[in-house]
Scaffold this active site. Structure first.
Site, PDB file in Angstrom:
ATOM      1  N   LYS A  19      -9.032   1.360 -39.442  1.00 40.33           N
ATOM      2  CA  LYS A  19      -8.271   0.234 -40.008  1.00 40.33           C
ATOM      3  C   LYS A  19      -8.494   0.272 -41.515  1.00 40.33           C
ATOM      4  CE  LYS A  19      -8.073  -3.627 -41.376  1.00 40.33           C
ATOM      5  NZ  LYS A  19      -7.559  -3.844 -42.762  1.00 40.33           N
ATOM      6  N   GLU A  31     -22.004  -1.119 -44.725  1.00 40.64           N
ATOM      7  CA  GLU A  31     -22.224  -0.739 -46.131  1.00 40.64           C
ATOM      8  C   GLU A  31     -21.550  -1.802 -46.984  1.00 40.64           C
ATOM      9  OE1 GLU A  31     -22.334   4.086 -45.561  1.00 40.64           O
ATOM     10  OE2 GLU A  31     -21.156   3.242 -47.186  1.00 40.64           O
ATOM     11  N   CYS A  91     -19.385  -0.106 -55.350  1.00 38.58           N
ATOM     12  CA  CYS A  91     -20.524  -0.828 -54.775  1.00 38.58           C
ATOM     13  C   CYS A  91     -21.841  -0.444 -55.436  1.00 38.58           C
ATOM     14  CB  CYS A  91     -20.604  -0.570 -53.282  1.00 38.58           C
ATOM     15  SG  CYS A  91     -20.712   1.182 -52.895  1.00 38.58           S
ATOM     16  N   GLU A 101     -21.515 -10.631 -57.260  1.00 37.39           N
ATOM     17  CA  GLU A 101     -20.878  -9.318 -57.415  1.00 37.39           C
ATOM     18  C   GLU A 101     -19.487  -9.532 -58.015  1.00 37.39           C
ATOM     19  OE1 GLU A 101     -19.429  -7.152 -53.956  1.00 37.39           O
ATOM     20  OE2 GLU A 101     -20.297  -5.298 -54.729  1.00 37.39           O
TER      21      GLU A 101
END
Ligand code: NAD
Length: 502
Positions: A190, A265, A299, A396
């Site tokens: 997906k 992750e 990331c 973040e």
């Protein structure tokens, strides 16, 4: 013709194909429309519609999961060398179409070509690396006792769901899918709704390279619909997820009823710590590279600079000068470093931190502005006079935005570095070996580089601690996720068997 014009002309031919057909779901080697209709994917470069995309829902996921389940026994039992050959063919085909992949990826994500060309090649490397491990994937151990020959074997867990984010989607998809296929799993992928182009190219390439129908299925759609259904499907044995931390927590909840194995992750707010004894020229290059490459939509980016107080002024001055020279522009211009951010919502989020920084009392030492109205462009930004309690240091931001915080000594640096919910990467700059040993031992991060930017070596473990994730990828760690361990004990003689009721 300039390089940009040349790239635009090549891209135009590629996009015509997507415009004509849209992007269908790919299930058991066939195109399928989305059961929930379709949605449009937009280019962040000029906000134009690229093409329509099939919007999958639980019905499409069910069809894809069934296809993956049906294809699983034959793929699992295929001789390892045959499976290896197919994965190597995929790697070769990715390399042959790397330019096409990179151009589409830039237009879909806004990432600069200089980075996406490398990311496409890295996708091929991921397949080649795991292809080479196919023949040893099932290897186990012998753990002998006086009475039993104990052996362990590994078998693929079954059909796996792979859910990927919009940043560098091509490379990340190969990073997850290559080891799954090498282990003998079949896959339902997906992709992220904001950047679905390269996932379509990837599944096509795999099929053309000889992957049997049903081994790899792609269902497009939204997370709360198609993504959720994938996590809940009983035929899917594991979910490999890359994305935000709060989505990771949802993935676990959604997979709980069917006892899914999950690999997460997730996000990061990674520190780069620069001590006064470091090679400051190299440290400066690395600080800049690790936040302003790939639009900072990365990331592993080092979004918190922790700089020793006695060198702060000089280091920040050099940093400001360099940041102001970074070229923001069209992602297909080979000179561009920073392209547009992925889309409107993310653009609003990133730019909202310009005001948040001021409200918190930090200084905008560079950038802090948008650029033009055509696409989602922002200037590379540096916040100084910050402390670790500010939102710009805790959240973040996921853009080309760096927050600089000073520290007095090693004890304070470590305390600030660890004072975050995240723990993905850390970067340490010092020439004091024993300090590096002490510091890396205590730094709460899954991956740490000393006197280096992030350099991936595929056999090493990749993953985070705390809110940055659960599980590891890379080398044999990927197989620990995609495979089941089995223990078998063979009696070596007529050892005493416990007798009940005798
Ligand atoms: P996201 O979590 O919003 O979406 C990621 C994927 O999850 C998309 O495909 C989305 O459709 C799907 N999804 C959303 N809700 C879902 C649900 N309820 N169930 C199942 N699937 C769902 O993340 P994003 O905004 O696409 O990506 C950016 C984030 O990814 C950042 O936080 C970044 O740090 C993280 N990231 C982490 C790594 C890593 O290796 N640790 C790598 C790249 C990106």
């Amino acid at each position: 013709m300039s390089s940009l014009e040349n790239n635009l002309s090549k891209l135009s031919d590629l996009l015509n194909r997507f415009r004509a057909t849209g992007i269908a779901n790919r299930i058991a080697g066939q195109d399928h429309p989305g059961s929930a209709g379709s949605f449009e994917t937009i280019s962040p470069v000029d906000k134009s519609v690229i093409c329509s995309v099939a919007q999958g829902n639980a019905a499409d996921i069910d069809r894809a999961a069934q296809a993956a389940k049906d294809a699983f026994p034959a793929w699992r039992d295929m001789p390892a060398l045959e499976r290896k050959k197919i994965l190597l063919n995929i790697a070769d085909a990715i390399e042959a179409r790397a330019e096409e992949i990179a151009l589409c990826e830039c237009w879909d994500t806004g990432q600069a070509l200089r980075f996406m060309s490398k990311a496409a090649i890295r996708g091929a490397e991921n397949f080649r690396f795991f292809a080479d491990k196919v023949t040893s994937a099932r290897d186990g151990q012998t753990l002998q006792s006086p009475t039993l020959m104990n052996v362990t074997t590994r078998t693929p867990i079954g059909p796996a769901g792979v859910i990927t984010p919009w940043n560098t989607p091509f490379m990340l998809s190969t990073w997850k899918i290559a080891p799954a296929l090498a282990a003998g799993c079949t896959v339902v992928h997906k992709p992220a709704e904001l950047s679905p182009l390269s996932a379509r190219l990837l599944v096509e390439i795999a099929e053309e390279a000889g992957l049997p129908p049903g081994v790899w299925n792609t269902v497009n759609g939204f997370g709360e619909d198609a993504g959720k259904a994938l996590c809940e499907h009983p035929a899917i044995r594991a979910i490999a997820f890359v994305g935000e931390s709060r989505t990771g927590s949802l993935i676990q909840k959604q997979g709980a009823d069917t006892l899914k194995r999950v690999h997460l992750e997730l996000g990061g707010k990674n520190p780069v710590i620069v001590f006064d004894d470091a090679d400051l020229d190299r440290a400066l290059d690395a600080v800049i590279f690790m936040i302003y490459s790939i639009n900072g939509e990365r990331c592993t980016s080092s979004s918190r600079l922790l700089i020793q107080e006695n060198i702060r002024e000089d280091f920040e001055a050099r940093l400001i000068e360099r940041v102001n020279q970074i070229k923001v522009g069209h992602p297909l211009d080979p000179d561009t470093v920073i392209g547009p951010l992925i889309g409107e919502e993310h653009f609003k989020k990133v730019t909202s931190y310009f005001d948040i920084a001021k409200e918190d009392g930090a200084t905008i030492a560079a950038g802090g502005e948008t650029l033009g109205n055509e696409g989602y462009f922002v200037r590379p930004t540096l916040f100084t006079d910050a402390n670790n309690d500010m939102r710009i240091a805790r959240e973040e931001i996921f853009g080309p935005v760096l927050t600089s915080i000073s520290f007095k000594d090693e004890v304070e640096a470590l305390a600030i570095a660890n004072d975050t919910p995240y723990g993905l990467t850390g970067y340490l700059w010092t020439n004091d070996l024993t300090r590096a040993l002490r510091f890396t031992d205590k730094l709460e991060a899954g991956m740490i580089w000393v006197n280096s930017e992030n350099v991936r070596h595929l056999p090493t473990p990749f993953g985070g601690v705390k809110a940055s994730g659960i599980g590891r990828d890379g080398g044999d760690w990927s197989f620990e996720f995609y495979m089941e361990q089995k223990h078998i004990g063979f009696a070596m003689g007529d050892h005493h068997i416990s007798q009940l009721g005798a």
